[in-house]
Every structure is written in C-alpha cells, then in structure tokens.
Design an enzyme around this catalytic site. Structure first.
Site, PDB file in Angstrom:
ATOM      1  N   TYR A 249       0.849  -1.202   0.000  1.00  0.00           N
ATOM      2  CA  TYR A 249       0.000   0.000   0.000  1.00  0.00           C
ATOM      3  C   TYR A 249       0.883   1.251   0.000  1.00  0.00           C
ATOM      4  O   TYR A 249       0.717   2.150  -0.832  1.00  0.00           O
ATOM      5  CB  TYR A 249      -0.920  -0.014   1.218  1.00  0.00           C
ATOM      6  CG  TYR A 249      -1.610   1.304   1.461  1.00  0.00           C
ATOM      7  CD1 TYR A 249      -2.598   1.750   0.582  1.00  0.00           C
ATOM      8  CD2 TYR A 249      -1.272   2.106   2.547  1.00  0.00           C
ATOM      9  CE1 TYR A 249      -3.222   2.974   0.790  1.00  0.00           C
ATOM     10  CE2 TYR A 249      -1.889   3.320   2.755  1.00  0.00           C
ATOM     11  CZ  TYR A 249      -2.864   3.753   1.874  1.00  0.00           C
ATOM     12  OH  TYR A 249      -3.477   4.959   2.081  1.00  0.00           O
TER      13      TYR A 249
HETATM   14  O1  LIG Z   1      -1.991   7.033   7.995  1.00  0.00           O
HETATM   15  C1  LIG Z   1      -2.267   6.511   6.930  1.00  0.00           C
HETATM   16  O2  LIG Z   1      -1.848   6.972   5.915  1.00  0.00           O
HETATM   17  C2  LIG Z   1      -3.073   5.256   6.886  1.00  0.00           C
HETATM   18  O3  LIG Z   1      -3.886   5.177   8.059  1.00  0.00           O
HETATM   19  C3  LIG Z   1      -4.607   3.987   8.190  1.00  0.00           C
HETATM   20  O4  LIG Z   1      -3.712   2.937   8.435  1.00  0.00           O
HETATM   21  P1  LIG Z   1      -3.367   2.574   9.947  1.00  0.00           P
HETATM   22  O5  LIG Z   1      -2.697   3.724  10.614  1.00  0.00           O
HETATM   23  O6  LIG Z   1      -2.633   1.275   9.921  1.00  0.00           O
HETATM   24  O7  LIG Z   1      -4.819   2.445  10.620  1.00  0.00           O
HETATM   25  P2  LIG Z   1      -5.581   1.203  11.255  1.00  0.00           P
HETATM   26  O8  LIG Z   1      -5.642   0.065  10.350  1.00  0.00           O
HETATM   27  O9  LIG Z   1      -6.862   1.728  11.758  1.00  0.00           O
HETATM   28  O10 LIG Z   1      -4.661   0.804  12.504  1.00  0.00           O
HETATM   29  C4  LIG Z   1      -4.504   1.684  13.592  1.00  0.00           C
HETATM   30  C5  LIG Z   1      -3.569   1.093  14.596  1.00  0.00           C
HETATM   31  O11 LIG Z   1      -4.175  -0.054  15.188  1.00  0.00           O
HETATM   32  C6  LIG Z   1      -3.295  -1.169  15.147  1.00  0.00           C
HETATM   33  N1  LIG Z   1      -4.111  -2.388  15.052  1.00  0.00           N
HETATM   34  C7  LIG Z   1      -4.791  -2.685  13.946  1.00  0.00           C
HETATM   35  C8  LIG Z   1      -5.579  -3.805  13.866  1.00  0.00           C
HETATM   36  C9  LIG Z   1      -5.652  -4.656  14.946  1.00  0.00           C
HETATM   37  O12 LIG Z   1      -6.346  -5.701  14.924  1.00  0.00           O
HETATM   38  N2  LIG Z   1      -4.967  -4.343  16.072  1.00  0.00           N
HETATM   39  C10 LIG Z   1      -4.198  -3.223  16.164  1.00  0.00           C
HETATM   40  O13 LIG Z   1      -3.582  -2.983  17.214  1.00  0.00           O
HETATM   41  C11 LIG Z   1      -2.408  -0.908  13.955  1.00  0.00           C
HETATM   42  O14 LIG Z   1      -1.164  -1.552  14.106  1.00  0.00           O
HETATM   43  C12 LIG Z   1      -2.266   0.610  14.027  1.00  0.00           C
HETATM   44  O15 LIG Z   1      -1.219   0.944  14.883  1.00  0.00           O
HETATM   45  C13 LIG Z   1      -5.458   3.700   6.952  1.00  0.00           C
HETATM   46  O16 LIG Z   1      -6.038   2.433   7.023  1.00  0.00           O
HETATM   47  C14 LIG Z   1      -4.672   3.847   5.679  1.00  0.00           C
HETATM   48  O17 LIG Z   1      -5.550   3.746   4.582  1.00  0.00           O
HETATM   49  C15 LIG Z   1      -4.006   5.195   5.703  1.00  0.00           C
HETATM   50  O18 LIG Z   1      -3.318   5.469   4.558  1.00  0.00           O
END
Ligand SMILES: O=C(O)[C@H]1O[C@H](OP(=O)(O)OP(=O)(O)OC[C@H]2O[C@@H](n3ccc(=O)[nH]c3=O)[C@H](O)[C@@H]2O)[C@H](O)[C@@H](O)[C@@H]1O
Length: 437
Positions: A249
């Site tokens: 991504y």
């Molecule tokens: O900042 C960005 O640019 C990105 O932000 C998000 O990605 P992400 O920050 O990974 O968001 P989430 O998928 O909501 O995860 C948030 C946090 O929760 C954590 N997480 C996720 C899933 C889970 O089951 N457990 C958990 O602890 C992840 O590691 C992360 O630290 C969006 O999904 C992306 O499309 C975007 O581009």
C-alpha cells in the site's frame, strides 16, 4: 528410419532450396495443402475483421477492464438526462467558487470533503465505483447523504478513460480532488493487484485525462503517512526519506508521488499530495481499527492489540476528519493553475507535498481505553506481537509546512473526535441507518 528421412528431406534447408517431389500422389497432396492454407488464411482474415469490428465500435457505456476487483457491477452513464445532472451538480453557486471533480466521493474522506465544498457554494461532482472492499451499503448511505445536499455521484471507475474524458468534455473542472484509492495497509497481503489497479493504473488514467483536459484542472490528491515506512526520525517531516515502504500500500502511494512529479514536469499539471495520518471520525471506514474495535467491543468479541518487540508501544497520530477536510479545502484554495494546454506544458507548474496529521501520537491501547469509557463496556483485550503485515510501529506528523502554507491547524483531540464517532456509530447502527445524517 527411411520414412523419417523422406520427411526430413521435405523440409527446406534454406530459403529457395525446397526440393520438389514430382510423384502425382505428392502433387495432389501439395494442391490439397495449398487449398487448406488458402482456407486457413481467409478464415483468419475473416476472424480478424470480426474482431476489429467488435473492438473498434464505440459503446455508449463501456465497461471498465477490471480483473482485480471482486465486484464492480455494470455502470450506467451517458445520455442527456445524465449530462444535465452532471452539469447541475458541478455548477458553481457562489461568487469566487471552484468546480471540483471529487473521485472516491462515496468514500469516507470524499463524502466529507464533497459536503464541505458544496456547503460553501462550490460546484461538486462525485465519481465512485462503489466496490465492495467494505460494506457497500455504507457507501450507498453516504451517497444518499450527498444527494440530499445536491452532490451527484457518477458511478464509474477511474480506469475508464472514456468516462473521464466525457466528464471533462461536459464540465470545465477547475480542480480535481482525487481520493479514490485502494486503502488499508494489511489488505495488500490478500489482494495486491487491487492496489496496483487503483493507486497506480487508476492514478495514471486520471492524470492522463487531466493532462488532455482543456482547461487543465489543478489536482489535489491523497497520499499517506505510510510512505515514511521504516523512517525512525520523528516527527516525520516532508523532507525525510520515504524510500523504505513497509507495505505494498505504502509503495503504491509513494509511486503515486513520483508519477505525480512526472506529470507535473512533463505536462505542467499543478499537483498537491496530502499525506493523511490515520483519519477517523463519523461515516468512517469499517476496515480501520477504531471502527472495528467499537463493533467488537459492543459485541463482546476479543480484540487484538498489537505491540512491538519488548512490549514496545504501537502508536498512531490519529487525525480527526474535520481537520483533514480543512486541510483539503486549504490545499484546493491555494492550488495554482496548471500551465499546460492541448497536452503540452507552457511553463513550470506548482508541485507540493504536505503532511496532514495531528502531531500527537496515541498508543493503540489508549485508543481502546477511550472507546471503553465512551461505550461503557470493557473490552476483551488480547495483546499480540505486531504481525509482519505492513504495519509500522508509530506515526507522528511534523505539520509546520502545512501550518505555514495552508494555515492548517488541527484542533480535535482523540477523546473529542472519538466521542463524535461513537455518537454517530450508535445512531447509524441502532436506528437501522435511518437516523444517520
Ligand atoms: O496514515 C495513513 O496513511 C493510513 O492510516 C490507516 O492505516 P493505519 O494507521 O494502519 O490504521 P488502522 O488500520 O486503523 O490501525 C490503527 C492502529 O491499530 C493497530 N491495530 C490494527 C488492527 C488490529 O487488529 N490491532 C491493532 O492494534 C495498527 O497496528 C495501528 O497501529 C489507513 O487504514 C490507511 O488507509 C491510511 O493510509
């Protein structure tokens, strides 16, 4: 062995050295062979003509060639009534308003940006393919919301160049807000081609249409904080290295920034990339952690909270949707015109990249604690090691550039923003989606 020899003898050893056998049997066989060859030749020509005829004939509603999507359905566009709706939606209704094509308008950020633009009198036309990466009924509900405020969403794919050129023919858009993308960090392990299809091929298709449009629009588009990848210098500044993506991504978003640069350089397109930092809020994306944590906590389902090695914290610079919308509008308002015409550059054009974050990273475990308080339910937590799935340990935006040049100033902390999200969530899902809005 002899048979084998004579067969070999009939094969020309070099051009013009084919040995003719004069026996009548062989002669007849050769005649038969030559008519068979003629027949094959003419059949081939006939089939080729049929093929050319079908592929060249214009289709009023072409279907996008789309091998990587799971469900796109068929799109209906075109015709006088459709064009009228397109024009009316894109019509500027305020004194110095702009006319914006918003791709991904039925998406989370797209819906909010479209509403905000429309509210201040700008012309807005949406474009969305309504794919089923997450529950399409949520996208339909957002579409209904936009419809009520006078924004029409054209159903189609950014890879459909015929549709794009039609849109630019019907409306002289001043700006494009490009938000259509395959989002989500972890899903890239499951469906990599979808990222290439939307974030690379789709971006190129859109930029091609913009480059050929007359006038060329200025383009503002969504990049991502994930481009910082394994960069460990915090907070992340636009000047930091972005050549170590941790997920496909991120790699496609980074590729997008480079592709944008070439279109700026060659064709004079005005291009602004916004690196969003984990955007959240009402009408959000169900594939994001804050959203499905809320759902699972309410259901009494165990949630997995990632932690880094040696019990290290995993944190995100969660950014509230209203702050992001302000950043998007400021980017549109400060975008200079593209300089090209007829696909040719006439002079240097603006090229910008900004971080849009909140500048206060919060550990994921704190996010869960806030949700527990707001939902008045204790979460069933399971702490697991951060999987090797593309997630990075933390994100933290340095926003001084956006502050200086866009007047960007985020003002919503996670507690306040999640409160608004939870209120929307409960109303949307308990009122069977009717109470939403
Ligand atoms: O900042 C960005 O640019 C990105 O932000 C998000 O990605 P992400 O920050 O990974 O968001 P989430 O998928 O909501 O995860 C948030 C946090 O929760 C954590 N997480 C996720 C899933 C889970 O089951 N457990 C958990 O602890 C992840 O590691 C992360 O630290 C969006 O999904 C992306 O499309 C975007 O581009």
């Amino acid at each position: 062995m002899l048979k084998h020899m004579s067969y070999l003898d009939n094969i020309p050893s070099a051009p013009g050295k084919f040995k003719m056998d004069k026996s009548p049997y062989v002669h007849n066989k050769l005649r038969w062979h030559s008519s068979l060859m003629k027949l094959t030749f003419w059949s081939f020509i006939f089939l080729a003509l049929i093929f050319i005829f079908f592929y060249r004939s214009p289709s009023p509603n072409p279907l996008p060639q789309d091998p990587s999507r799971r469900s796109l359905g068929t799109y209906n566009w075109g015709g006088p009534a459709w064009e009228k709706r397109v024009r009316s939606s894109a019509r500027i209704r305020s004194h110095d308003g702009i006319s914006v094509l918003v791709t991904g308008a039925a998406g989370f950020v797209g819906t909010h940006v479209s509403t905000a633009l429309k509210r201040r009198g700008d012309g807005v036309l949406g474009l969305d393919n309504f794919n089923d990466y997450y529950d399409p009924s949520l996208k339909r509900a957002r579409q209904a919301l936009l419809d009520r405020s006078g924004v029409f969403i054209v159903e189609g794919d950014i890879n459909d160049s015929t549709l794009l050129s039609k849109l630019f023919e019907v409306v002289a858009f001043t700006h494009v807000m490009h938000l259509a993308a395959q989002a989500g960090v972890r899903y890239a392990l499951e469906n990599p081609s979808s990222y290439v299809h939307s974030n690379i091929a789709g971006l190129v298709s859109l930029l091609e249409a913009c480059k050929s449009a007359n006038p060329q629009p200025a383009i503002v588009w969504a990049s991502s904080s994930s481009v910082y990848g394994l960069n460990s210098k915090v907070p992340f500044s636009e000047k930091d290295r972005t050549d170590q993506p941790a997920s496909l991504y991120a790699a496609t978003k980074k590729a997008g920034e480079e592709i944008a640069h070439t279109y700026n350089h060659i064709y004079g397109l005005s291009l602004t990339a916004l690196r969003f930092f984990t955007v959240y809020g009402p009408w959000g994306r169900p594939d994001m952690a804050y959203f499905f944590f809320t759902r699972d906590i309410l259901k009494g389902k165990t949630i997995s909270i990632f932690e880094a090695a040696n019990h290290g914290t995993v944190a995100r610079d969660f950014t509230y949707i209203d702050d992001i919308v302000k950043g998007c509008l400021a980017a549109l308002d400060t975008a200079e015109k593209s300089t090209g015409t007829g696909g040719k550059k006439k002079g240097p054009a603006q090229f910008r990249i900004y971080n849009l974050g909140n500048t206060s990273p919060v550990p994921v475990s704190d996010l869960v604690s806030i949700l527990e308080r707001l939902l008045k339910v204790n979460a069933k937590r399971k702490v697991i090691k951060l999987p090797q799935n593309g997630d990075v340990r933390f994100t933290h935006a340095n926003i001084s550039l956006a502050q200086r040049e866009l007047g960007y100033k985020p003002s919503t902390d996670l507690q306040t923003g999640l409160k608004k999200f939870v209120r929307w969530y409960l109303s949307y899902y308990s009122g069977e989606k009717k109470a939403a809005g």
